[in-house]
Design a protein around this motif. Structure first.
Motif, PDB file in Angstrom:
ATOM      1  N   GLN A 100       0.860  -1.179   0.000  1.00 61.37           N
ATOM      2  CA  GLN A 100       0.000   0.000   0.000  1.00 61.37           C
ATOM      3  C   GLN A 100       0.900   1.235   0.000  1.00 61.37           C
ATOM      4  O   GLN A 100       1.560   1.531   0.991  1.00 61.37           O
ATOM      5  CB  GLN A 100      -0.913   0.002   1.227  1.00 61.37           C
ATOM      6  N   PHE A 101       0.947   1.920  -1.115  1.00 60.78           N
ATOM      7  CA  PHE A 101       1.842   3.077  -1.233  1.00 60.78           C
ATOM      8  C   PHE A 101       1.246   4.273  -0.507  1.00 60.78           C
ATOM      9  O   PHE A 101       0.102   4.654  -0.744  1.00 60.78           O
ATOM     10  CB  PHE A 101       2.088   3.398  -2.707  1.00 60.78           C
ATOM     11  N   THR A 102       2.042   4.846   0.374  1.00 57.86           N
ATOM     12  CA  THR A 102       1.647   6.007   1.161  1.00 57.86           C
ATOM     13  C   THR A 102       2.791   7.014   1.149  1.00 57.86           C
ATOM     14  O   THR A 102       3.935   6.669   0.821  1.00 57.86           O
ATOM     15  CB  THR A 102       1.338   5.607   2.621  1.00 57.86           C
ATOM     16  N   PRO A 103       2.527   8.281   1.516  1.00 63.80           N
ATOM     17  CA  PRO A 103       3.598   9.280   1.469  1.00 63.80           C
ATOM     18  C   PRO A 103       4.789   8.967   2.373  1.00 63.80           C
ATOM     19  O   PRO A 103       5.908   9.428   2.096  1.00 63.80           O
ATOM     20  CB  PRO A 103       2.891  10.564   1.931  1.00 63.80           C
ATOM     21  N   GLY A 139       1.049  -3.039  -6.366  1.00 67.11           N
ATOM     22  CA  GLY A 139       1.395  -1.728  -5.822  1.00 67.11           C
ATOM     23  C   GLY A 139       0.152  -0.860  -5.829  1.00 67.11           C
ATOM     24  O   GLY A 139      -0.193  -0.274  -6.867  1.00 67.11           O
ATOM     25  N   ASP A 140      -0.527  -0.797  -4.705  1.00 70.70           N
ATOM     26  CA  ASP A 140      -1.814  -0.109  -4.640  1.00 70.70           C
ATOM     27  C   ASP A 140      -1.616   1.390  -4.465  1.00 70.70           C
ATOM     28  O   ASP A 140      -0.903   1.838  -3.569  1.00 70.70           O
ATOM     29  CB  ASP A 140      -2.639  -0.672  -3.481  1.00 70.70           C
ATOM     30  N   GLU A 141      -2.258   2.168  -5.354  1.00 70.39           N
ATOM     31  CA  GLU A 141      -2.159   3.634  -5.353  1.00 70.39           C
ATOM     32  C   GLU A 141      -0.694   4.069  -5.355  1.00 70.39           C
ATOM     33  O   GLU A 141      -0.239   4.822  -4.496  1.00 70.39           O
ATOM     34  CB  GLU A 141      -2.921   4.220  -4.169  1.00 70.39           C
ATOM     35  N   ILE A 142       0.024   3.608  -6.363  1.00 70.56           N
ATOM     36  CA  ILE A 142       1.460   3.813  -6.426  1.00 70.56           C
ATOM     37  C   ILE A 142       1.829   5.292  -6.477  1.00 70.56           C
ATOM     38  O   ILE A 142       2.908   5.685  -6.004  1.00 70.56           O
ATOM     39  CB  ILE A 142       2.052   3.057  -7.639  1.00 70.56           C
ATOM     40  N   ASN A 143       0.960   6.125  -7.017  1.00 70.50           N
ATOM     41  CA  ASN A 143       1.315   7.539  -7.133  1.00 70.50           C
ATOM     42  C   ASN A 143       1.017   8.335  -5.871  1.00 70.50           C
ATOM     43  O   ASN A 143       1.087   9.567  -5.881  1.00 70.50           O
ATOM     44  CB  ASN A 143       0.614   8.179  -8.335  1.00 70.50           C
ATOM     45  N   GLN A 192       9.030   5.764  -5.284  1.00 68.37           N
ATOM     46  CA  GLN A 192       8.676   5.208  -6.583  1.00 68.37           C
ATOM     47  C   GLN A 192       9.917   4.749  -7.343  1.00 68.37           C
ATOM     48  O   GLN A 192       9.896   3.730  -8.038  1.00 68.37           O
ATOM     49  CB  GLN A 192       7.913   6.244  -7.406  1.00 68.37           C
ATOM     50  N   SER A 193      11.017   5.487  -7.202  1.00 71.93           N
ATOM     51  CA  SER A 193      12.235   5.140  -7.935  1.00 71.93           C
ATOM     52  C   SER A 193      12.831   3.820  -7.472  1.00 71.93           C
ATOM     53  O   SER A 193      13.649   3.221  -8.185  1.00 71.93           O
ATOM     54  CB  SER A 193      13.273   6.259  -7.791  1.00 71.93           C
ATOM     55  N   ALA A 194      12.433   3.335  -6.304  1.00 67.41           N
ATOM     56  CA  ALA A 194      12.935   2.044  -5.827  1.00 67.41           C
ATOM     57  C   ALA A 194      12.455   0.898  -6.706  1.00 67.41           C
ATOM     58  O   ALA A 194      13.028  -0.195  -6.677  1.00 67.41           O
ATOM     59  CB  ALA A 194      12.484   1.806  -4.384  1.00 67.41           C
ATOM     60  N   MET A 195      11.418   1.146  -7.505  1.00 67.23           N
ATOM     61  CA  MET A 195      10.875   0.108  -8.368  1.00 67.23           C
ATOM     62  C   MET A 195      11.577   0.025  -9.716  1.00 67.23           C
ATOM     63  O   MET A 195      11.377  -0.930 -10.471  1.00 67.23           O
ATOM     64  CB  MET A 195       9.383   0.367  -8.607  1.00 67.23           C
ATOM     65  N   LEU A 196      12.414   1.005 -10.049  1.00 67.15           N
ATOM     66  CA  LEU A 196      12.979   1.081 -11.395  1.00 67.15           C
ATOM     67  C   LEU A 196      13.831  -0.136 -11.731  1.00 67.15           C
ATOM     68  O   LEU A 196      13.672  -0.758 -12.780  1.00 67.15           O
ATOM     69  CB  LEU A 196      13.805   2.366 -11.551  1.00 67.15           C
ATOM     70  N   PHE A 235       7.442 -12.789 -12.949  1.00 70.47           N
ATOM     71  CA  PHE A 235       7.395 -11.627 -12.063  1.00 70.47           C
ATOM     72  C   PHE A 235       6.609 -10.526 -12.755  1.00 70.47           C
ATOM     73  O   PHE A 235       6.876 -10.192 -13.907  1.00 70.47           O
ATOM     74  CB  PHE A 235       8.807 -11.144 -11.744  1.00 70.47           C
ATOM     75  N   MET A 236       5.631  -9.994 -12.051  1.00 72.94           N
ATOM     76  CA  MET A 236       4.786  -8.948 -12.624  1.00 72.94           C
ATOM     77  C   MET A 236       4.393  -7.945 -11.547  1.00 72.94           C
ATOM     78  O   MET A 236       3.988  -8.330 -10.442  1.00 72.94           O
ATOM     79  CB  MET A 236       3.519  -9.559 -13.245  1.00 72.94           C
ATOM     80  N   VAL A 237       4.524  -6.671 -11.878  1.00 72.19           N
ATOM     81  CA  VAL A 237       4.053  -5.602 -11.006  1.00 72.19           C
ATOM     82  C   VAL A 237       2.726  -5.102 -11.546  1.00 72.19           C
ATOM     83  O   VAL A 237       2.629  -4.693 -12.706  1.00 72.19           O
ATOM     84  CB  VAL A 237       5.065  -4.447 -10.933  1.00 72.19           C
ATOM     85  N   LEU A 238       1.703  -5.183 -10.715  1.00 74.44           N
ATOM     86  CA  LEU A 238       0.381  -4.631 -11.029  1.00 74.44           C
ATOM     87  C   LEU A 238       0.210  -3.386 -10.171  1.00 74.44           C
ATOM     88  O   LEU A 238       0.066  -3.483  -8.958  1.00 74.44           O
ATOM     89  CB  LEU A 238      -0.717  -5.640 -10.705  1.00 74.44           C
ATOM     90  N   ALA A 239       0.272  -2.232 -10.793  1.00 70.81           N
ATOM     91  CA  ALA A 239       0.188  -0.982 -10.042  1.00 70.81           C
ATOM     92  C   ALA A 239      -1.124  -0.288 -10.359  1.00 70.81           C
ATOM     93  O   ALA A 239      -1.556  -0.247 -11.516  1.00 70.81           O
ATOM     94  CB  ALA A 239       1.358  -0.072 -10.387  1.00 70.81           C
ATOM     95  N   THR A 240      -1.753   0.253  -9.332  1.00 70.23           N
ATOM     96  CA  THR A 240      -2.955   1.061  -9.537  1.00 70.23           C
ATOM     97  C   THR A 240      -2.632   2.500  -9.185  1.00 70.23           C
ATOM     98  O   THR A 240      -1.783   2.778  -8.331  1.00 70.23           O
ATOM     99  CB  THR A 240      -4.126   0.571  -8.661  1.00 70.23           C
TER     100      THR A 240
END
Length: 330
Positions: free
Chosen positions: A80-83, A117-121, A128-132, A153-158
């Motif tokens: 769960q992506f949070t600030p 990756g839920d609510e990635i933005n 976020q750059s840790a995913m690059l 391996f798959m990243v599903l980001a919302t």
């Protein structure tokens, strides 16, 4: 349902199509009325790509991702992506064990087959750059050591729309690492009525049956790579992608990574239709979803309401479709 090496290609492609549509039927038990979006997500899975699902809250972005993960017998992790999320919360951290006097790496949630990756933005650009690295190279580097993630391996980001409060625009380099960007959209009238009347009330992602294991998915990924692509179709893909770099409304066009992504996607689409060969129609069906999010338009184009999808549609309308011998289309 394995694909033994002695199978002929047509047999393997037929099995691929059966698995593809069985997964789609399973997901559609929960995600009503969104068959096209479901099949795009599956195409991304079998193309070994990452999927960005973008829309307003409440349209089923997370549900679609959970249903895809539930249909596959594989390791699943949700972030769960949070600030206040830190990069080490995603990739892992090295700790010192006092009893042994050694430093050990504790893998983070990214070490799974399917990562949601839920609510990635909603996370900061630093997080976020840790995913690059892991999205491109399928490995994590920590303290000078590399740690591979499992395959598939798959990243599903919302993500919610970037003009909503508390969100950050994804960096261009990260957007380019998503093979596709799709929107779920609101359900049609009949599907929304079905939800309200309770016909779908007892169906949730957790109740879905498993259709395929990670081992089978890996086998079918290999099947898709064997789909034949004519030389003229390679040329067509390159011309379509190159055309995005020359239009006056585009500040930055699609990179060669976009060409490779489009090739992988059309092979999967062909196999899902029981074909051992790709067609120009496959390129036209997937180009918007694979290429539009990679474009950066000029400020003037954005102010006029132009989108990346509009640009790709214009390119597809102007780039000639390759012809086979005798003038027939491939």
């Amino acid at each position: 349902m394995s694909v033994p090496p002695q199978y002929q290609q047509n047999d393997a492609v037929a099995l691929f199509a059966q698995c593809f549509h069985a997964l789609g039927d399973n997901i559609e038990r929960v995600v009503k009325g969104k068959r096209d979006t479901v099949e795009l997500a599956l195409t991304c899975l079998f193309a070994e790509g990452h999927l960005l699902i973008e829309d307003v809250p409440g349209t089923g972005k997370t549900t679609l991702a959970r249903c895809l993960a539930a249909s596959i017998e594989a390791n699943f992790a949700r972030v769960q992506f949070t600030p206040d999320l830190l990069p080490s919360d995603i990739t892992g951290v090295t700790i010192y064990r006092q009893n042994t006097g050694t430093f050990d790496f504790l893998p983070g949630p990214v070490f799974a087959n399917i990562v949601l990756g839920d609510e990635i933005n909603r996370a900061s650009p630093k997080t976020q750059s840790a995913m690059l690295e892991v999205m491109e190279e399928r490995r994590v580097t920590a303290d000078g050591k590399t740690h591979p993630v499992p395959r598939p391996f798959m990243v599903l980001a919302t993500q919610n729309s970037v003009d909503m409060g508390g969100t950050y625009a994804l960096p261009e380099a990260q957007l380019d690492r998503f093979l596709m960007r799709v929107t779920v959209g609101y359900p049609d009238h009949a599907s929304e009525v079905a939800v309200l009347t309770g016909s779908a009330a007892n169906t949730s992602p957790d109740s879905l049956s498993t259709i395929a294991s990670s081992h089978h998915i890996a086998e079918f990924i290999q099947v898709a790579t064997q789909v034949q692509v004519a030389e003229q179709l390679y040329d067509y893909i390159v011309r379509v992608v190159a055309a995005t770099r020359t239009l006056p409304d585009v500040r930055l066009g699609a990179s060669p990574r976009g060409s490779v992504a489009l090739l992988r996607a059309i092979r999967v689409r062909a196999a899902s239709q029981s074909r051992g060969y790709a067609l120009p129609e496959d390129v036209k069906a997937l180009a918007v979803h694979v290429l539009a999010h990679r474009l950066i338009l000029t400020p003037e184009a954005e102010l006029s309401g132009r989108t990346g999808a509009d640009v790709i549609a214009e390119v597809l309308a102007t780039v000639p479709v390759p012809q086979a011998a005798g003038g027939a289309r491939i």
